[in-house]
Write a protein that holds these residues in place. Structure first.
Motif, short mmCIF file in Angstrom:
data_model
loop_
_atom_site.label_atom_id
_atom_site.label_comp_id
_atom_site.label_asym_id
_atom_site.label_seq_id
_atom_site.Cartn_x
_atom_site.Cartn_y
_atom_site.Cartn_z
N ASP A 156 44.40 -14.16 43.43
CA ASP A 156 43.39 -14.32 42.38
C ASP A 156 42.01 -14.45 43.01
OD1 ASP A 156 45.23 -14.29 40.27
OD2 ASP A 156 45.63 -16.43 40.49
N PRO A 157 40.95 -14.24 42.21
CA PRO A 157 39.60 -14.41 42.76
C PRO A 157 39.37 -15.85 43.23
CG PRO A 157 39.53 -13.45 40.54
CD PRO A 157 40.95 -13.86 40.81
N VAL A 158 38.56 -16.00 44.26
CA VAL A 158 38.18 -17.33 44.73
C VAL A 158 36.99 -17.86 43.93
CG1 VAL A 158 39.12 -17.01 47.04
CG2 VAL A 158 36.72 -16.40 46.59
N LEU A 159 36.36 -16.97 43.19
CA LEU A 159 35.20 -17.32 42.37
C LEU A 159 35.21 -16.42 41.15
CD1 LEU A 159 32.51 -18.99 42.45
CD2 LEU A 159 31.47 -16.99 43.52
N ASP A 160 34.99 -17.00 39.96
CA ASP A 160 34.94 -16.22 38.72
C ASP A 160 33.98 -16.96 37.81
OD1 ASP A 160 35.35 -14.64 36.50
OD2 ASP A 160 37.52 -14.87 36.47
N HIS A 218 27.94 -11.67 35.62
CA HIS A 218 29.17 -12.43 35.82
C HIS A 218 29.91 -11.74 36.95
CE1 HIS A 218 32.48 -15.12 34.49
NE2 HIS A 218 33.18 -14.24 35.19
N HIS A 219 30.51 -12.52 37.84
CA HIS A 219 31.27 -11.89 38.92
C HIS A 219 32.57 -12.63 39.18
CE1 HIS A 219 28.86 -14.39 42.15
NE2 HIS A 219 29.27 -15.12 41.17
N HIS A 272 27.04 -6.95 34.08
CA HIS A 272 25.65 -7.37 34.02
C HIS A 272 25.25 -7.75 32.60
CE1 HIS A 272 24.77 -6.28 38.18
NE2 HIS A 272 25.71 -5.36 37.98
N THR A 273 24.57 -8.89 32.47
CA THR A 273 24.13 -9.40 31.18
C THR A 273 23.13 -8.44 30.56
OG1 THR A 273 24.42 -11.63 32.06
CG2 THR A 273 23.12 -11.42 30.03
#
Length: 131
Positions: free
Chosen positions: A30-34, A43-44, A60-61
């Motif tokens: 899984d992602p380490v950052l979300d 958002h990344h 991108h917002t």
């Protein structure tokens, strides 16, 4: 002084949830950052890969990514992930198990690789340099 190594790659995707799931399966993690980036511009979801490289997927917002990736346009051609030659057939089996269409092993004078594409058609490769 040698030029520094890459620390991360970030790509823009059309469907963050679908791409996060797809890359989680591919990377086996899984992602380490979300999160929303602190400025609110994007958002990344970020994955930690071997060798300390980070791989991020972005939305991108205020704008929606549209269209399909085309390496024949100016910009990115493809992203290659380093593997050992002995891992090629294992990766063929892994991609088959995940239902990811691929080229099979292709050999060239500069190395061997397996090409495939993500849900946005972004060109990816597992690449082993020559022995």
């Amino acid at each position: 002084m040698p030029f520094p190594a890459l620390t991360h790659v970030a790509i823009t995707v059309t469907d963050l949830e679908a791409s996060t799931s797809w890359y989680s399966q591919l990377f086996g993690a899984d992602p380490v950052l979300d999160e929303d980036e602190e400025s609110g511009a994007f958002h990344h979801a970020v994955f930690a890969l071997g060798g300390g490289t980070l791989f991020g997927i972005h939305t991108h917002t205020g704008s929606t990514a549209t269209g399909s990736f085309d390496e024949k346009q100016t910009g990115l051609d493809h992203i290659a992930f380093a593997i050992e030659r002995s891992e090629l057939e294992t990766w063929v089996s892994t991609l088959d198990r995940l239902g990811i269409a691929h080229s099979g092993v292709r050999d060239a004078s500069y190395g061997s690789g397996i090409s495939f594409r993500d849900p946005d058609n972004i060109a990816l490769e597992l690449f082993a340099p020559p022995a």
